[in-house]
Design a protein around this motif. Sequence first.
Motif, PDB file in Angstrom:
ATOM      1  N   VAL A  23       0.834  -1.209   0.000  1.00 58.00           N
ATOM      2  CA  VAL A  23       0.000   0.000   0.000  1.00 58.00           C
ATOM      3  C   VAL A  23       0.866   1.255   0.000  1.00 58.00           C
ATOM      4  O   VAL A  23       0.361   2.361   0.120  1.00 58.00           O
ATOM      5  CB  VAL A  23      -0.942   0.055   1.223  1.00 58.00           C
ATOM      6  CG1 VAL A  23      -1.969  -1.053   1.148  1.00 58.00           C
ATOM      7  CG2 VAL A  23      -0.156  -0.015   2.525  1.00 58.00           C
ATOM      8  N   PHE A  24       2.185   1.060  -0.105  1.00 57.69           N
ATOM      9  CA  PHE A  24       3.096   2.203  -0.051  1.00 57.69           C
ATOM     10  C   PHE A  24       3.482   2.656  -1.449  1.00 57.69           C
ATOM     11  O   PHE A  24       3.654   1.826  -2.343  1.00 57.69           O
ATOM     12  CB  PHE A  24       4.348   1.842   0.750  1.00 57.69           C
ATOM     13  CG  PHE A  24       4.058   1.467   2.171  1.00 57.69           C
ATOM     14  CD1 PHE A  24       3.401   2.350   3.007  1.00 57.69           C
ATOM     15  CD2 PHE A  24       4.434   0.235   2.671  1.00 57.69           C
ATOM     16  CE1 PHE A  24       3.120   2.011   4.316  1.00 57.69           C
ATOM     17  CE2 PHE A  24       4.156  -0.115   3.979  1.00 57.69           C
ATOM     18  CZ  PHE A  24       3.495   0.779   4.810  1.00 57.69           C
ATOM     19  N   PRO A  25       3.665   3.945  -1.648  1.00 52.15           N
ATOM     20  CA  PRO A  25       3.462   5.025  -0.681  1.00 52.15           C
ATOM     21  C   PRO A  25       1.976   5.258  -0.422  1.00 52.15           C
ATOM     22  O   PRO A  25       1.145   5.011  -1.295  1.00 52.15           O
ATOM     23  CB  PRO A  25       4.093   6.235  -1.377  1.00 52.15           C
ATOM     24  CG  PRO A  25       3.923   5.942  -2.837  1.00 52.15           C
ATOM     25  CD  PRO A  25       4.114   4.455  -2.966  1.00 52.15           C
ATOM     26  N   LEU A  26       1.673   5.716   0.773  1.00 49.11           N
ATOM     27  CA  LEU A  26       0.283   5.906   1.157  1.00 49.11           C
ATOM     28  C   LEU A  26      -0.388   7.019   0.369  1.00 49.11           C
ATOM     29  O   LEU A  26      -1.567   6.941   0.031  1.00 49.11           O
ATOM     30  CB  LEU A  26       0.189   6.200   2.661  1.00 49.11           C
ATOM     31  CG  LEU A  26       0.592   5.052   3.580  1.00 49.11           C
ATOM     32  CD1 LEU A  26       0.586   5.511   5.030  1.00 49.11           C
ATOM     33  CD2 LEU A  26      -0.321   3.844   3.406  1.00 49.11           C
ATOM     34  N   THR A  27       0.336   8.090   0.084  1.00 52.46           N
ATOM     35  CA  THR A  27      -0.249   9.218  -0.641  1.00 52.46           C
ATOM     36  C   THR A  27       0.879  10.001  -1.292  1.00 52.46           C
ATOM     37  O   THR A  27       2.014   9.545  -1.362  1.00 52.46           O
ATOM     38  CB  THR A  27      -1.070  10.111   0.311  1.00 52.46           C
ATOM     39  OG1 THR A  27      -1.819  11.069  -0.464  1.00 52.46           O
ATOM     40  CG2 THR A  27      -0.207  10.839   1.314  1.00 52.46           C
ATOM     41  N   SER A  28       0.572  11.173  -1.783  1.00 50.89           N
ATOM     42  CA  SER A  28       1.560  12.120  -2.285  1.00 50.89           C
ATOM     43  C   SER A  28       0.963  13.511  -2.137  1.00 50.89           C
ATOM     44  O   SER A  28      -0.249  13.665  -1.959  1.00 50.89           O
ATOM     45  CB  SER A  28       1.896  11.854  -3.756  1.00 50.89           C
ATOM     46  OG  SER A  28       0.809  12.236  -4.592  1.00 50.89           O
ATOM     47  N   TYR A  29       1.811  14.517  -2.206  1.00 48.15           N
ATOM     48  CA  TYR A  29       1.322  15.896  -2.075  1.00 48.15           C
ATOM     49  C   TYR A  29       0.237  16.183  -3.105  1.00 48.15           C
ATOM     50  O   TYR A  29      -0.801  16.771  -2.777  1.00 48.15           O
ATOM     51  CB  TYR A  29       2.494  16.855  -2.247  1.00 48.15           C
ATOM     52  CG  TYR A  29       2.155  18.313  -2.018  1.00 48.15           C
ATOM     53  CD1 TYR A  29       2.224  18.868  -0.751  1.00 48.15           C
ATOM     54  CD2 TYR A  29       1.798  19.137  -3.083  1.00 48.15           C
ATOM     55  CE1 TYR A  29       1.930  20.204  -0.536  1.00 48.15           C
ATOM     56  CE2 TYR A  29       1.497  20.480  -2.875  1.00 48.15           C
ATOM     57  CZ  TYR A  29       1.572  21.005  -1.605  1.00 48.15           C
ATOM     58  OH  TYR A  29       1.275  22.332  -1.388  1.00 48.15           O
ATOM     59  N   THR A  30       0.445  15.759  -4.334  1.00 46.09           N
ATOM     60  CA  THR A  30      -0.538  16.056  -5.380  1.00 46.09           C
ATOM     61  C   THR A  30      -1.851  15.327  -5.160  1.00 46.09           C
ATOM     62  O   THR A  30      -2.889  15.761  -5.662  1.00 46.09           O
ATOM     63  CB  THR A  30       0.016  15.699  -6.767  1.00 46.09           C
ATOM     64  OG1 THR A  30       0.421  14.331  -6.781  1.00 46.09           O
ATOM     65  CG2 THR A  30       1.208  16.569  -7.120  1.00 46.09           C
ATOM     66  N   ASP A  31      -1.824  14.216  -4.388  1.00 49.66           N
ATOM     67  CA  ASP A  31      -3.058  13.477  -4.152  1.00 49.66           C
ATOM     68  C   ASP A  31      -3.936  14.099  -3.069  1.00 49.66           C
ATOM     69  O   ASP A  31      -5.082  13.682  -2.906  1.00 49.66           O
ATOM     70  CB  ASP A  31      -2.741  12.022  -3.802  1.00 49.66           C
ATOM     71  CG  ASP A  31      -2.535  11.182  -5.038  1.00 49.66           C
ATOM     72  OD1 ASP A  31      -3.517  10.637  -5.568  1.00 49.66           O
ATOM     73  OD2 ASP A  31      -1.394  11.101  -5.520  1.00 49.66           O
TER      74      ASP A  31
END
Length: 502
Positions: free
Chosen positions: A289-297
């Motif tokens: 499940v990594f990466p969990l998110t990103s700045y753009t998300d």
Amino acid sequence: MNRLTRVMAVMVTAAPLALAGAFASGPMARAATVYPPGGPDQTPVMGWSGWSFLRLGATAAQVEGEAKALVSTGLAAAGYQYVNLDDGWYQCPGSQGPNVDANGRWVVNTASYPAVGSENGIQALAAYVHGLGLKFGIYETAGISSQAVAANTPILGTSDTADDIATKTAQANYNCGGMEAINYSAPGAQAYVNSVVDELASWGVDYIKLDGIANSNGPDVEAWQAAIQQSGRPMVLNITQGSYTITLAPTLKKYANQWEFAPDIELNGPDEGAANSCNNPPYTGCLSVFPLTSYTDWSDRFASVASWQPYGGPGGFNDYDSIEVGDGSADSGMSLAASESQLSLWSLGSAPLILGSDLTSSVTNAYGTSASLTPTDLGLLTNRSVIGVDQDSIDASRIAIAGSPGNGAGDQVFAKVEPGGDAIVGLFNTTTKLSSSPVAIATTAAAIGLPPDPNGYQVQDLWDGQSVVVGGQATFDLSSAGKISATVPAEGVALYRVTPLG
């Protein structure tokens, strides 16, 4: 990683009104808040949820480990009190919908949540969480299982049945399916929801996440709050989106305690959706499940904080989804600058702070192995000054955005004034090119809602704790206000508390 480089400067401006006049004159004035009924928390909820990392493969033992870590790391002492179980706790045999008991209610997934003595697995898990001094939350979706409708199960305490209240219209349940919408003009409809909530209350539930909500689900929101009221147990009602818009906001503000209205910020892992068996045991299609998110998300939340600002306040809060700070930049998917920005924006918006990362020393599950909570991220999550901004229960207004006069590409400024007279301001550089040079972002005391003060201001950086006193009798011009500026890196923020000294 070294501390972010931020240069703070506060000076007298000769003509600040030209800058202030280009934006709103300050945070929007709020009308008197009408508290929604039944909310046990008049401040935003803080805690942890299993969805981001543990997902459908969560087990009782893993959730107990996360709950224990909330205490041992000091997160609980900093205010993170809720341990929220997400989807997967109930039996889902297939598209026919969740398995149900004799009264049409979901039944516990005993493989992941085995009974302990006379208690079912959810009761036992709630008791464990409560034993640590924490609170326990659970996941539900609106509607009634198609299995209940097919079996025409009786509704507890009535002569009505499941078939009497079902509309035969599909109701969103993302990972199991097989739910039907409820007709609330039918006599047994409210009684059915009451029976579900009464059972959750008897299990020790303190928080209900009601998922899959669209604009048409207003009656469900009202019915679940009514059920909480009659249960006699204080519970948070958290509404999460299927596809609803700001049209539903008045209903949410009246009946719910928090509401998430945007798609998940999680990336769901690089392989999710591209492989078979990702959402079903043994989860062989999901390798991580990594990466969990990103700045753009999650950067669309800048617009969300601005547009939903009028609806949040004590007892009812705008929810911008989970905080993914915790396991370092590789697992979170965010730079240190982005992590500070996420926590700053959520706090300016007085949003629930619900952690999605793994808090234990290490966990291996169906989706991979976590890097565990890092000291740097723990320091961010337990920053009392930033938590205090979140817990003031005041939603910030956006007073400047990229393209406004005086603001460069990528700049956004949010601010709010607290009852004691302090202002909180966040200067955000939303540029995502990390190799780009830091940029200067500025606002004024007038623009953030403060009057001129001949004694000057104390300006405190809430991330590094440093303060400067500016203005004063010798240099302060009563016809102007102090200019507050910072040099902010890409994806970063300068978060300040501005205190008039008069």
